[in-house]
Scaffold this motif. Structure first.
Motif, mmCIF file in Angstrom:
data_model
loop_
_atom_site.group_PDB
_atom_site.id
_atom_site.type_symbol
_atom_site.label_atom_id
_atom_site.label_comp_id
_atom_site.label_asym_id
_atom_site.label_seq_id
_atom_site.Cartn_x
_atom_site.Cartn_y
_atom_site.Cartn_z
ATOM 1 N N SER A 403 0.928 -1.455 0.377
ATOM 2 C CA SER A 403 -0.336 -0.064 0.272
ATOM 3 C C SER A 403 1.089 1.224 -0.125
ATOM 4 O O SER A 403 2.427 1.512 0.794
ATOM 5 C CB SER A 403 -0.819 0.413 0.864
ATOM 6 N N PRO A 404 -0.022 2.587 -0.996
ATOM 7 C CA PRO A 404 1.277 3.586 -1.225
ATOM 8 C C PRO A 404 1.086 4.170 0.493
ATOM 9 O O PRO A 404 2.122 5.020 1.016
ATOM 10 C CB PRO A 404 0.208 4.265 -2.204
ATOM 11 N N SER A 405 -0.043 4.292 1.798
ATOM 12 C CA SER A 405 0.061 4.831 3.068
ATOM 13 C C SER A 405 -0.217 3.646 3.536
ATOM 14 O O SER A 405 -1.477 3.455 3.837
ATOM 15 C CB SER A 405 -0.944 5.712 2.929
ATOM 16 N N PRO A 406 0.341 3.086 4.335
ATOM 17 C CA PRO A 406 -0.141 1.618 4.935
ATOM 18 C C PRO A 406 -0.308 2.082 6.478
ATOM 19 O O PRO A 406 -1.369 1.398 6.856
ATOM 20 C CB PRO A 406 1.235 0.550 5.320
ATOM 21 N N HIS A 407 -0.129 2.928 6.815
ATOM 22 C CA HIS A 407 -0.639 3.824 8.354
ATOM 23 C C HIS A 407 -1.847 4.066 7.780
ATOM 24 O O HIS A 407 -2.786 3.914 8.995
ATOM 25 C CB HIS A 407 -0.002 4.874 8.449
ATOM 26 N N GLN A 408 -2.017 4.787 6.692
ATOM 27 C CA GLN A 408 -3.554 5.262 6.391
ATOM 28 C C GLN A 408 -4.764 3.754 6.504
ATOM 29 O O GLN A 408 -6.129 4.120 6.558
ATOM 30 C CB GLN A 408 -3.608 6.382 5.260
ATOM 31 N N SER A 409 -4.327 3.078 5.899
ATOM 32 C CA SER A 409 -4.760 1.966 5.731
ATOM 33 C C SER A 409 -5.069 0.862 6.752
ATOM 34 O O SER A 409 -6.407 0.417 7.542
ATOM 35 C CB SER A 409 -4.074 1.171 4.780
ATOM 36 N N LEU A 410 -4.037 1.222 7.937
ATOM 37 C CA LEU A 410 -4.347 0.115 8.361
ATOM 38 C C LEU A 410 -5.263 0.987 9.369
ATOM 39 O O LEU A 410 -5.912 0.456 10.528
ATOM 40 C CB LEU A 410 -3.101 0.390 9.377
ATOM 41 N N SER A 411 -4.860 2.425 9.380
ATOM 42 C CA SER A 411 -6.485 3.077 10.357
ATOM 43 C C SER A 411 -7.194 2.448 9.836
ATOM 44 O O SER A 411 -8.597 2.086 10.871
ATOM 45 C CB SER A 411 -5.640 4.527 10.876
ATOM 46 N N LEU A 412 -8.172 3.091 8.708
ATOM 47 C CA LEU A 412 -9.499 2.467 8.143
ATOM 48 C C LEU A 412 -9.720 1.148 8.892
ATOM 49 O O LEU A 412 -10.774 1.102 8.568
ATOM 50 C CB LEU A 412 -8.417 2.721 6.582
ATOM 51 N N LEU A 413 -8.158 -0.150 8.908
ATOM 52 C CA LEU A 413 -9.028 -1.553 9.246
ATOM 53 C C LEU A 413 -9.441 -1.446 10.720
ATOM 54 O O LEU A 413 -10.145 -1.454 11.406
ATOM 55 C CB LEU A 413 -7.737 -1.921 9.054
ATOM 56 N N ARG A 512 9.358 1.394 9.101
ATOM 57 C CA ARG A 512 8.695 2.249 7.836
ATOM 58 C C ARG A 512 9.184 2.138 7.085
ATOM 59 O O ARG A 512 10.426 1.700 6.348
ATOM 60 C CB ARG A 512 9.625 3.657 8.437
ATOM 61 N N PRO A 513 8.099 2.043 5.682
ATOM 62 C CA PRO A 513 8.920 2.078 4.386
ATOM 63 C C PRO A 513 9.675 2.791 3.392
ATOM 64 O O PRO A 513 9.594 3.967 4.508
ATOM 65 C CB PRO A 513 6.794 1.490 3.951
ATOM 66 N N GLY A 514 10.088 2.955 3.389
ATOM 67 C CA GLY A 514 11.096 3.817 2.076
ATOM 68 C C GLY A 514 10.053 4.844 2.026
ATOM 69 O O GLY A 514 8.930 5.172 1.483
ATOM 70 N N GLN A 559 1.059 8.038 -6.288
ATOM 71 C CA GLN A 559 0.368 8.050 -5.196
ATOM 72 C C GLN A 559 1.688 9.184 -4.059
ATOM 73 O O GLN A 559 1.048 8.937 -3.221
ATOM 74 C CB GLN A 559 -0.242 6.575 -4.757
ATOM 75 N N ALA A 560 2.512 8.924 -4.768
ATOM 76 C CA ALA A 560 3.067 9.270 -3.364
ATOM 77 C C ALA A 560 3.002 11.323 -2.893
ATOM 78 O O ALA A 560 2.410 11.736 -3.394
ATOM 79 C CB ALA A 560 4.825 9.555 -3.800
ATOM 80 N N LYS A 561 2.767 10.987 -1.705
ATOM 81 C CA LYS A 561 2.180 12.093 -1.139
ATOM 82 C C LYS A 561 3.309 13.537 -1.093
ATOM 83 O O LYS A 561 2.940 14.601 -1.388
ATOM 84 C CB LYS A 561 2.615 12.016 0.654
#
Length: 677
Positions: A403-413, A512-514, A559-561
């Motif tokens: 995922s390009p933003s795993p923290h956001q995905s995990l927060s949603l989960l 953290r991811p790269g 999709q990079a921030k």
């Protein structure tokens, strides 16, 4: 009191269109049917069949087929892996923990390394093994492992079969129709994109539009794969579809190449811009008049035979028009199915892809470390619900590593699990405990699923939340055979799932991811390495293959921030791609004059001196630009017409390299750092 929200037209049912109702009914019936069949077959956890039907609920037949194939293969591989690992190591908890961590790390690496269905199958192979093996830690009889694995695979297959059946009963829009409409829309957008980029000024909207066009064309490749699985006609025309995608990418490259020529051509004739717009408008018609376009192109010819700038622009613009008209003809023929039955088109490879090996290895290492530590904690704490926590950690690490933003995905989960915990408590102990027949529960479940499906379609901003609520609802309601209403087990199981996601979130925070900058630098180095290969006598990739590879690199950070990382990667990609097109044009250029051929060879060697894997050699770049400009002026005064053609190619190279004047040097530690335009 305003009660207008109670009006039928304002409710989700009243606002739903016929296509939304078809989608909601198809998926809801498939989930209820899968749950019923699994329950009738006396499988121990029928809710996995309902979850499987929810996962493959794609809006088109090709999506269902391709997703189902990946799910079947992944489930079979994962079940086999769980049988081998748990069957051999379950008596030794530490060996079991290391074996499962290694398998999940391998699946995470594979999911990050591959794409589309292969990546999905790798993800399924990972967390299917976790779903089967981790709950076995509390079981005394190892012989139950085969029964559980067999039941899970059967439940998955039942869900897939029900999803496919309902797709045939309530079919949606054809994948082929969706693909053709998308290709035609993209083709029309290319003209708008050309009109935008061929203006001399530079704006942020141009960069955003260019990246958007690249992403949209690469997304069309996914639609091509789905159409391939949905109908034999598109399997027969797969080569033609690949060729069209390659040509649309080439049109995108040509647009950016012409822009470089316009920017570096301050003495362009005044009538050129107006003629460009007239030709673009003429090509926008459904059946463009080729003769009229040819007459307009003739008006664009250079008046002076030695005007190499005008000649370079005219040749490039003519190439754009010819390719655009050819693609228009191909799309019209595909739409009307005019091609010969035995004519599958010229052989065209699929779009080239690139895998970030460093990031894939880091994702695999993260999963191995997290699973090992979590298993050690579970063994030490002797927590009966530790298997549920381990399962959610495995699902989160394997699924969200890409995922390009795993923290956001995990927060949603996490939000999803908390909402489902509260909802499932009310349903399980307020309703299900009073129900004795399956059909009574279905009377409650079916309208609920329809409502959730409609809400997912009508609320696109939170569609991800609704989708996760639908997929995970089955595992929280947990329709088992026989039913189980132990409140202590329910509370521990739900708490373990939430803790598992929290531990995965913590793992992604520590390991953290790269960063976007690191990823951008790796992609830029890979681009330069590929371009240096293009300069060799026998490059590994063809012109079209290298072009699609460059655009795949650029798409990886779409999709990079960090906007500067995306911008600099896009700039390097465009520059190297324009230079590679000139290199191939110089290879194809032939002359009977040996001195002219020697000039061509000198230009090729100049590129090798300027470019290295680590960056741009600044001094050779300035010298090279001066030399290329001098070659153009000298060749334009040569008596041989071929010399002017060579001068036009060299000027294209000059315009492409000009953009690298502000690039970081090879010794700069901030290699790939952004610069201002």
């Amino acid at each position: 009191m305003n009660l207008s929200w109670l009006e039928w037209q304002r409710t989700p049912w009243g606002k739903a269109t016929s296509n939304q109702w078809r989608y909601a009914l198809r998926n809801s019936i498939a989930m209820c049917l899968a749950l019923t069949i699994a329950y009738v077959l006396d499988l121990d956890e029928p809710y996995w069949a309902m979850t499987s039907a929810a996962v493959v609920s794609f809006p088109t037949p090709g999506g269902v087929i391709s997703k189902s194939l990946g799910r079947v293969v992944g489930s079979l591989v994962g079940a086999s892996a769980s049988l081998m690992i748990a069957g051999s190591t379950l008596n030794d908890p530490w060996f079991f923990s290391l074996s499962m961590a290694g398998w999940l790390a391998l699946c995470t690496w594979s999911a990050s390394h591959f794409h589309n269905n292969a990546a999905y199958a790798a993800q399924l192979a990972g967390y299917t093994a976790a779903i089967i093996a981790f709950p076995m830690v509390n079981m005394i009889e190892p012989t139950q492992l085969w029964d559980i694995a067999q039941a899970r695979v059967c439940e998955v297959l039942i869900g897939i079969a029900c999803g496919g059946l309902m797709m045939m009963v309530l079919p949606s829009t054809s994948d082929g129709t969706t693909l053709l409409v998308s290709l035609k829309t993209m083709h029309a957008r290319l003209l708008e994109h050309a009109s935008l980029l061929w203006k001399p000024e530079t704006t942020d909207a141009m960069r955003t539009a260019h990246q958007g066009v690249i992403s949209q064309i690469l997304t069309l490749n996914i639609l091509r794969i789905q159409a391939f699985w949905s109908h034999y006609r598109f399997r027969r025309y797969n080569n033609r579809l690949n060729a069209i995608l390659h040509q649309q990418l080439r049109l995108t490259s040509t647009i950016s190449g012409i822009r470089r020529l316009i920017i570096n051509w301050p003495t362009a004739p005044a009538h050129i811009a107006a003629l460009q717009e007239q030709i673009l408008e003429a090509m926008s018609h459904q059946q463009p008049d080729r003769y009229h376009i040819a007459r307009l192109l003739a008006l664009c010819l250079p008046e002076k035979t030695n005007d190499y700038r005008h000649l370079a622009w005219w040749r490039r613009f003519r190439e754009f028009c010819q390719m655009y008209l050819h693609v228009s003809h191909e799309l019209l023929a595909l739409e009307n199915d005019r091609h010969d039955q035995d004519d599958s088109g010229p052989k065209a490879p699929s779009l080239t892809r690139y895998a970030d090996i460093t990031e894939a290895l880091w994702n695999g290492l993260r999963t191995f470390v997290v699973i090992t530590i979590a298993c050690a904690w579970t063994i030490t704490a002797q927590w009966d619900s530790g298997g549920s926590a381990l399962t959610m950690i495995a699902i989160s690490c394997v699924l969200y590593s890409t995922s390009p933003s795993p923290h956001q995905s995990l927060s949603l989960l996490m939000r999803t699990l908390i909402l489902l915990s509260l909802f499932s408590f009310a349903v399980k102990f307020g309703l299900m405990i009073r129900i004795t027949e399956m059909w009574e529960f279905l009377l409650f479940l079916f309208p609920l699923l329809c409502l959730m499906q409609l809400m997912k379609l009508q609320q696109p901003k939170i569609a991800g939340l609704w989708g996760q609520l639908i997929v995970f609802m089955g595992s929280f309601i947990a329709v088992t055979n026989p039913p189980d209403y132990d409140f202590g087990d329910f509370l521990n199981d739900n708490l373990a799932k939430i803790i598992g996601v929290g531990l995965a979130w913590l793992a992604f925070s520590i390991l953290r991811p790269g960063s976007d900058d690191r990823k951008s630098r790796r992609h830029i180095r890979a681009l330069r390495r590929g371009f240096i290969d293009q300069l060799s006598r026998r490059p590994a990739l063809s012109e079209f293959a290298f072009e699609s590879l460059v655009y795949h690199h650029v798409h990886q950070l779409s999709q990079a921030k960090k906007e500067t990382a995306r911008r600099w990667l896009l700039r390097w990609g465009v520059v190297l791609l324009n230079c590679s097109h000139v290199v191939w044009a110089l290879r194809e250029w032939e002359s009977r004059s040996d001195p002219l051929s020697q000039v061509r060879d000198v230009c090729m060697s100049t590129l090798r001196e300027v470019m290295s894997v680590h960056g741009v050699q600044k001094k050779p770049l300035h010298v090279a630009l001066s030399e290329l400009q001098r070659y153009c002026e000298v060749l334009s005064r040569h008596h041989d017409p071929a010399a002017v053609e060579l001068a036009a190619l060299i000027w294209r190279l000059y315009c492409s390299l000009k953009q690298l004047e502000h690039a970081p040097t090879a010794d700069d530690l901030a290699d790939g750092a952004p610069v201002t335009t």
